[in-house]
Design an enzyme around this catalytic site. Structure first.
Site, mmCIF file in Angstrom:
data_model
loop_
_atom_site.group_PDB
_atom_site.id
_atom_site.type_symbol
_atom_site.label_atom_id
_atom_site.label_comp_id
_atom_site.label_asym_id
_atom_site.label_seq_id
_atom_site.Cartn_x
_atom_site.Cartn_y
_atom_site.Cartn_z
ATOM 1 N N ASP A 1 1.157 -102.817 8.944
ATOM 2 C CA ASP A 1 -0.304 -102.709 9.075
ATOM 3 C C ASP A 1 -0.954 -103.867 8.310
ATOM 4 O O ASP A 1 -0.644 -104.108 7.133
ATOM 5 C CB ASP A 1 -0.728 -101.360 8.468
ATOM 6 C CG ASP A 1 -2.176 -101.013 8.739
ATOM 7 O OD1 ASP A 1 -2.711 -101.454 9.773
ATOM 8 O OD2 ASP A 1 -2.765 -100.267 7.919
ATOM 9 N N HIS A 19 -8.949 -99.432 14.451
ATOM 10 C CA HIS A 19 -8.706 -99.227 13.011
ATOM 11 C C HIS A 19 -9.847 -98.390 12.438
ATOM 12 O O HIS A 19 -10.854 -98.154 13.095
ATOM 13 C CB HIS A 19 -8.649 -100.578 12.285
ATOM 14 C CG HIS A 19 -7.353 -101.280 12.478
ATOM 15 N ND1 HIS A 19 -6.464 -101.495 11.457
ATOM 16 C CD2 HIS A 19 -6.789 -101.803 13.587
ATOM 17 C CE1 HIS A 19 -5.402 -102.126 11.925
ATOM 18 N NE2 HIS A 19 -5.578 -102.334 13.225
ATOM 19 N N SER A 58 -10.317 -92.686 10.733
ATOM 20 C CA SER A 58 -10.272 -91.346 10.131
ATOM 21 C C SER A 58 -11.603 -90.643 10.364
ATOM 22 O O SER A 58 -12.663 -91.274 10.364
ATOM 23 C CB SER A 58 -10.001 -91.434 8.621
ATOM 24 O OG SER A 58 -8.624 -91.592 8.369
ATOM 25 N N SER A 114 -7.082 -92.664 5.679
ATOM 26 C CA SER A 114 -7.941 -91.940 4.724
ATOM 27 C C SER A 114 -7.815 -90.425 4.853
ATOM 28 O O SER A 114 -7.823 -89.704 3.838
ATOM 29 C CB SER A 114 -9.404 -92.359 4.917
ATOM 30 O OG SER A 114 -9.552 -93.722 4.582
ATOM 31 N N HIS A 117 -12.886 -99.215 7.385
ATOM 32 C CA HIS A 117 -11.824 -98.601 6.576
ATOM 33 C C HIS A 117 -12.410 -97.742 5.449
ATOM 34 O O HIS A 117 -13.492 -98.023 4.957
ATOM 35 C CB HIS A 117 -10.935 -99.688 5.976
ATOM 36 C CG HIS A 117 -10.110 -100.398 6.996
ATOM 37 N ND1 HIS A 117 -10.346 -101.698 7.380
ATOM 38 C CD2 HIS A 117 -9.062 -99.973 7.741
ATOM 39 C CE1 HIS A 117 -9.460 -102.051 8.305
ATOM 40 N NE2 HIS A 117 -8.673 -101.021 8.546
ATOM 41 N N ASN A 154 -5.747 -95.637 14.264
ATOM 42 C CA ASN A 154 -5.205 -95.753 12.899
ATOM 43 C C ASN A 154 -5.822 -94.736 11.946
ATOM 44 O O ASN A 154 -7.052 -94.654 11.839
ATOM 45 C CB ASN A 154 -5.517 -97.147 12.348
ATOM 46 C CG ASN A 154 -4.592 -98.200 12.887
ATOM 47 O OD1 ASN A 154 -3.921 -97.994 13.894
ATOM 48 N ND2 ASN A 154 -4.548 -99.334 12.208
ATOM 49 N N ASP A 166 -3.118 -109.874 11.010
ATOM 50 C CA ASP A 166 -4.573 -109.751 10.939
ATOM 51 C C ASP A 166 -5.148 -111.090 10.486
ATOM 52 O O ASP A 166 -5.260 -111.374 9.302
ATOM 53 C CB ASP A 166 -4.934 -108.630 9.966
ATOM 54 C CG ASP A 166 -6.437 -108.447 9.829
ATOM 55 O OD1 ASP A 166 -7.194 -109.246 10.432
ATOM 56 O OD2 ASP A 166 -6.860 -107.523 9.127
HETATM 57 P P1 13P Z 1 -9.005 -95.173 7.807
HETATM 58 O O1 13P Z 1 -9.401 -95.676 6.463
HETATM 59 O O2 13P Z 1 -10.207 -94.780 8.611
HETATM 60 O O3 13P Z 1 -8.002 -94.079 7.741
HETATM 61 O O4 13P Z 1 -8.324 -96.393 8.615
HETATM 62 C C1 13P Z 1 -6.984 -96.716 8.408
HETATM 63 C C2 13P Z 1 -6.607 -98.003 9.053
HETATM 64 O O5 13P Z 1 -7.298 -98.576 9.859
HETATM 65 C C3 13P Z 1 -5.296 -98.554 8.680
HETATM 66 O O6 13P Z 1 -5.078 -99.807 9.254
HETATM 67 O O1 G3H Z 2 -6.310 -100.361 6.489
HETATM 68 C C1 G3H Z 2 -5.822 -100.091 5.415
HETATM 69 C C2 G3H Z 2 -4.986 -98.896 5.181
HETATM 70 O O2 G3H Z 2 -5.790 -97.793 4.868
HETATM 71 C C3 G3H Z 2 -3.946 -99.166 4.153
HETATM 72 O O3 G3H Z 2 -4.481 -99.091 2.875
HETATM 73 O O4 G3H Z 2 -3.705 -101.260 1.966
HETATM 74 O O5 G3H Z 2 -4.455 -99.415 0.430
HETATM 75 O O6 G3H Z 2 -2.288 -99.235 1.669
HETATM 76 P P1 G3H Z 2 -3.691 -99.813 1.645
HETATM 77 ZN ZN ZN Z 3 -6.821 -101.028 9.454
#
Ligand code: 13P
Ligand code: G3H
Ligand code: ZN
Length: 311
Positions: free
Chosen positions: A82, A213, A216, A259, A180, A256, A104
């Site tokens: 990711d 993305h 959530s 959260s 995000h 995705n 990305d």
């Molecule tokens: P959320 O923060 O909405 O869960 O998105 C996660 C995400 O896009 C990870 O790449």
């Molecule tokens: O998009 C980001 C995801 O929520 C991953 O989060 O980079 O803190 O593991 P992180």
């Molecule tokens: Zn993301």
């Protein structure tokens, strides 16, 4: 069955009008909760690892835990990087057993994004690995990259055909108003997504899988659970489920979610400690947290993604 790429799961999801859940994994309990749900609902799955997760849990531990889940479930599971931000990170994941990576390049200018993405695609495809690119910038926090409110930018539909053609990506993440983290929309406002942009993208890329993305829903039950048990989260608003469902019936094949996993785990553990202040065996509080993740993911699979019975 071995790990799979995204090719077949996205073809079927596009045709079937549903989406595959891409859940972020950081430890054993999260992996178990998600994969138990997928097994119960007979759903294909993407388990995704951020560079932060890799730093936290170690690449090898995560790969081996996902391999254990494959043995336990016998489901089509894709192991995906990711938000890869460099060629070297993508290469390390490809060399280390991942079946899909995201590069990305959305923080670069357009031409640099194209060049970086093309370089990753060439290496990945040579190794039988699929690649997700990104056009447009989401707000919110991922690892060390913070995009402030108002500094995101929607995807320009006029760029997508050129980007996909020049890079050769297998799927494309676009920005249509999600972000995000737990604070996606201003409190008191109605959450809105730019479905007009998604429609335009779909017209220009017929049959091509799109990724959402920041998807959530920021499930209120878990935010309330956190705050009822000593937490202090301000008003948190996520993407309404009906919007995700609509996106899944369109070109969006990958949704995705991170959260909501964090909120489910933290809310459940906070509640557990509030009710059992003298307990100190980690299994006692991690078990209900894993159960909460499983039930939350089952709900997503059946009522949001529509990927149940599609394995
Ligand atoms: P959320 O923060 O909405 O869960 O998105 C996660 C995400 O896009 C990870 O790449
Ligand atoms: O998009 C980001 C995801 O929520 C991953 O989060 O980079 O803190 O593991 P992180
Ligand atoms: Zn993301």
């Amino acid at each position: 069955m071995p790990l799979v790429t995204t090719v077949e799961m996205f073809n079927k999801a596009y045709e079937g009008g549903y989406a595959i859940g891409a859940f972020n994994v950081n430890n054993m309990e999260i992996i178990q909760g998600i994969t138990e749900a997928a097994k119960e609902e007979n759903s294909p799955l993407i388990l995704q690892v951020s560079s932060g997760a890799r730093k936290y849990a170690n690449h090898t531990y995560l790969v081996k835990l996902v391999e254990a889940a494959l043995i336990e479930t016998d489901l089509p599971i894709c192991l995906h990087l990711d938000h890869g931000d460099t060629f070297e990170l993508c290469k390390s994941c490809i060399d280390g057993g991942f079946t899909s990576v995201m590069i990305d390049g959305s923080h670069h200018n357009y031409d640099d994004n194209v060049a970086l993405t093309r370089r990753v695609v060439d290496y990945a495809h040579d190794h039988g690995v699929t690649v997700e690119g990104e056009l447009g910038r989401l707000e919110g926090v991922e690892d060390d990259v913070k995009v402030a409110m108002g500094e995101g930018s929607y995807t320009d539909p006029d760029q997508v055909l050129d980007f996909v053609t020049r890079t050769g990506v297998d799927s494309l993440a676009i920005a249509i108003g999600t972000s995000h983290g737990a604070y996606k929309f201003k409190p008191g406002t109605k959450p809105q997504l730019r479905f007009d942009i998604l429609e335009e993208v779909q017209k220009r890329l017929p049959g091509f899988p799109i990724v959402l993305h920041g998807a959530s829903s920021v499930i209120p039950e878990f935010v309330e659970m956190i705050n009822a048990n000593g937490g202090k989260m301000p008003d948190a608003i996520g993407v309404p489920e009906d919007m995700l469902r609509k996106a899944a019936t369109m070109a969006v094949c990958k949704i995705n979610i991170d959260s909501d996993l964090r909120l489910a785990m933290t809310g459940t553990i906070r509640k557990y400690f509030n009710e059992n202040p003298s307990h100190f065996d980690p299994r006692q509080y991690l078990k209900p947290a894993r159960d909460a993740i499983r039930e939350m993911v089952r709900h997503k699979i059946v009522h949001v993604l529509g990927s149940n019975n599609k394995a």
